[in-house]
Write an enzyme that holds these catalytic residues in place. Structure first.
Site, PDB file in Angstrom:
ATOM      1  N   SER A   1       0.814  -1.212   0.000  1.00 37.98           N
ATOM      2  CA  SER A   1       0.000   0.000   0.000  1.00 37.98           C
ATOM      3  C   SER A   1       0.853   1.269   0.000  1.00 37.98           C
ATOM      4  O   SER A   1       1.561   1.541  -0.961  1.00 37.98           O
ATOM      5  CB  SER A   1      -0.950  -0.040   1.204  1.00 37.98           C
ATOM      6  OG  SER A   1      -1.896   0.990   1.158  1.00 37.98           O
TER       7      SER A   1
ATOM      8  N   LYS B   1      -0.651  -4.236  -3.022  1.00 41.47           N
ATOM      9  CA  LYS B   1      -1.934  -3.724  -2.527  1.00 41.47           C
ATOM     10  C   LYS B   1      -2.105  -2.318  -3.067  1.00 41.47           C
ATOM     11  O   LYS B   1      -1.570  -1.361  -2.524  1.00 41.47           O
ATOM     12  CB  LYS B   1      -1.946  -3.753  -1.001  1.00 41.47           C
ATOM     13  CG  LYS B   1      -3.335  -3.633  -0.376  1.00 41.47           C
ATOM     14  CD  LYS B   1      -3.808  -2.203  -0.271  1.00 41.47           C
ATOM     15  CE  LYS B   1      -5.098  -2.096   0.507  1.00 41.47           C
ATOM     16  NZ  LYS B   1      -5.660  -0.713   0.502  1.00 41.47           N
TER      17      LYS B   1
ATOM     18  N   ASP C   1      10.336   5.113 -10.181  1.00 41.90           N
ATOM     19  CA  ASP C   1       9.921   5.620 -11.501  1.00 41.90           C
ATOM     20  C   ASP C   1      10.542   6.971 -11.825  1.00 41.90           C
ATOM     21  O   ASP C   1      10.800   7.274 -12.995  1.00 41.90           O
ATOM     22  CB  ASP C   1       8.398   5.739 -11.560  1.00 41.90           C
ATOM     23  CG  ASP C   1       7.728   4.395 -11.820  1.00 41.90           C
ATOM     24  OD1 ASP C   1       8.447   3.381 -11.852  1.00 41.90           O
ATOM     25  OD2 ASP C   1       6.494   4.364 -11.988  1.00 41.90           O
TER      26      ASP C   1
END
Length: 529
Positions: free
Chosen positions: A293, A318, A304
């Protein structure tokens, strides 16, 4: 009026019909909701035995949610309060860390400046009475004891305390207060100029705790150059807290995460350019299969945006956004409304089948069986799951969870079967607590600082003998002498870390345990290169 009408309708339809006969209701065009109402009315008023109407409705809500995704849930008012406490950053109680030793509550540490410390309760004290009711030697659960110790701020509780070296029982009256809950497990200088911060969960206080840790590490290092951000076993928490942490590392307008769902338009969370760690600190993020999460949001953003390297194993996956829907009685539905996506467009959520929660939560076990946790080569990604980072255009993969840049296999030789059984039976923790209880004063006197302890202390053989003897009482034995000898290095290190935790704090515990953590050590190597 509607409820009375429905009941009258049911009564008229079944009047004159055998009690076992079937009947039908003409519910009109809005059948689904009317059908649910009619069913609840029929059961409440016609069922052969009395029923709890509130429980009936709750069960219906749970039944609906169980057929959806694995993270849409219903919680009662009590469950909601208990669930929110760790995220909100505080609870109301007496302020002690404790553990149970032979059915007795042993105080590990009173909270600094907390209500128990203020009245004189010390580490090593045994709380045996709460408001004249015995809690020692009565096989009371830890949850029940916590329930008795906690209470509203400003209320008083009487405690009976047994202290080593004092024959009579001591009596204290403690006024309950708000007790802070910390979401940072530890922070310390793991190497010169290299800080280590472990975040256990993302809550309301996480960002402030994190910045306090950064200030402390920069001051101690006289200029921090590297940071290990440890998110292993971090199950997540507040999105806002994750975005605040990521913001510290990213440039202005860098995308952190975005959410999107069937009825929810795309919403982006971007860096504000106010972060103090944007340029001058190299960062490595540590993750494993239990990182989920909010921890995946931070990890995905830094990966990224090519701001940090990720070390460890593929995260849990999640990536569902829950919207809280509160009811007047304090209960709550947490309904999934959208997905989380990393800046490159990867969906964090791993695949699932609606209504199949067991299969979903057994995914980690499947990773064990398929060999993913032991070998990077066992992980296969389809070309459709290939993505690129935004600056260096490195290849990263979607499909659920965050795949690290540097894979670290699970080392099954580190923890033997015997060691796992010792931990499961609480033999290790109980042995350390008993040792500390007997030797707390002498250890503090002998080791003036943690550095001295870390360098010079060795777990005595008598302590190992106590572990083995207690294990035998619980019918836990090593397979042979070879397994015992293989167990000893990790066992000694764990006992030493537990002793350090009880004399000092969690920082010192991790300062010892991390020296044998393969993911931490790989993170240090990446920073070194």
């Amino acid at each position: 009026m509607k409820k009375r009408f429905l009941f009258t309708t049911i009564s008229l339809l079944i009047s004159g019909i055998s009690g076992f006969a079937q009947f039908r209701l003409n519910l009109g065009n809005d059948a689904p909701i009317r059908k649910l109402q009619a069913a609840e009315m029929a059961i409440t008023n016609l069922y052969v035995d009395s029923v709890d109407e509130s429980r009936l409705v709750e069960d219906a809500i749970r039944g609906m949610l169980e057929k959806l995704d694995p993270h849409s849930t219903y919680t009662t008012a009590k469950e909601t309060q208990s669930m929110n406490e760790p995220l909100q950053g505080s609870f109301e109680g007496i302020g002690v860390q404790f553990n149970m030793v032979e059915d007795t509550l042993l105080v590990i540490q009173p909270t600094l400046n907390g209500p128990s410390e203020k009245v004189g309760i010390l580490a090593g004290d045994r709380i045996v009475l709460v408001n004249d009711s015995a809690i020692a030697g009565v096989k009371m659960s830890k949850e029940e004891i916590m329930k008795r110790l906690r209470g509203k701020k400003g209320t008083k509780v009487r405690l009976g305390v047994v202290r080593r070296g004092i024959s009579e029982m001591l009596n204290f009256t403690v006024t309950r207060a708000k007790i802070p809950l910390h979401t940072l497990d530890a922070y310390y200088l793991i190497r010169p100029k290299t800080g280590y911060i472990r975040i256990g969960s993302f809550g309301a206080t996480t960002y402030d705790e994190f910045m306090t840790a950064i200030d402390t590490l920069q001051r101690r290092s006289n200029g921090l150059e590297n940071l290990i951000l440890d998110l292993q076993d971090n199950g997540g928490g507040y999105l806002q807290a994750a975005a605040q942490i990521a913001n510290e590392f990213l440039q202005n307008d860098d995308l952190i995460v975005y959410t999107e769902g069937r009825s929810v338009p795309r919403q982006e969370f971007r860096a504000q350019g106010t972060g103090r760690l944007r340029d001058n600190i190299r960062v490595v993020v540590l993750v494993n299969e239990y990182s989920a999460s909010a921890s995946e949001i931070v990890t995905g953003a830094l990966q990224d945006q090519d701001r940090g390297q990720v070390v460890g194993r593929r995260t849990f996956g999640k990536g569902l956004v829950q919207r809280p829907i509160e009811f007047p009685d304090g209960s709550m539905i947490r309904l999934t409304t959208a997905h989380y996506f990393t800046p490159s467009g990867r969906c964090i959520q791993k695949p699932y089948v609606k209504g199949e929660k067991r299969d979903y939560y057994e995914d980690i076990e499947k990773r064990f069986q398929h060999g993913e946790l032991y070998s990077k080569d066992s992980i296969r990604f389809a070309d459709s799951l290939r993505y690129e980072t935004l600056r260096l255009h490195r290849t990263v993969y979607g499909g659920g969870g965050i795949m690290p840049d540097f894979f670290v296999p699970l080392d099954t030789t580190q923890y033997t079967r015997f060691h796992r059984q010792l931990a499961a039976k609480s033999v290790i923790i109980n042995t350390s607590l008993k040792y500390i209880d007997k030797n707390r004063k002498s250890l503090r006197k002998q080791y003036a600082s943690f550095d001295d302890f870390k360098r010079d202390f060795e777990v005595p053989q008598s302590m190992i003998d106590d572990v083995v003897a207690e294990a035998e009482k619980q019918n836990v034995k090593p397979k042979d002498d070879a397994e015992l000898q293989q167990t000893l290095p990790m066992l000694r290190m764990q006992l030493k870390a537990l002793i350090a935790r009880d004399i000092w704090d969690m920082n010192e515990y991790f300062a010892i345990i991390n020296e044998q953590n393969h993911i931490v050590r790989r993170g240090l190597e990446v920073l070194g290169n």
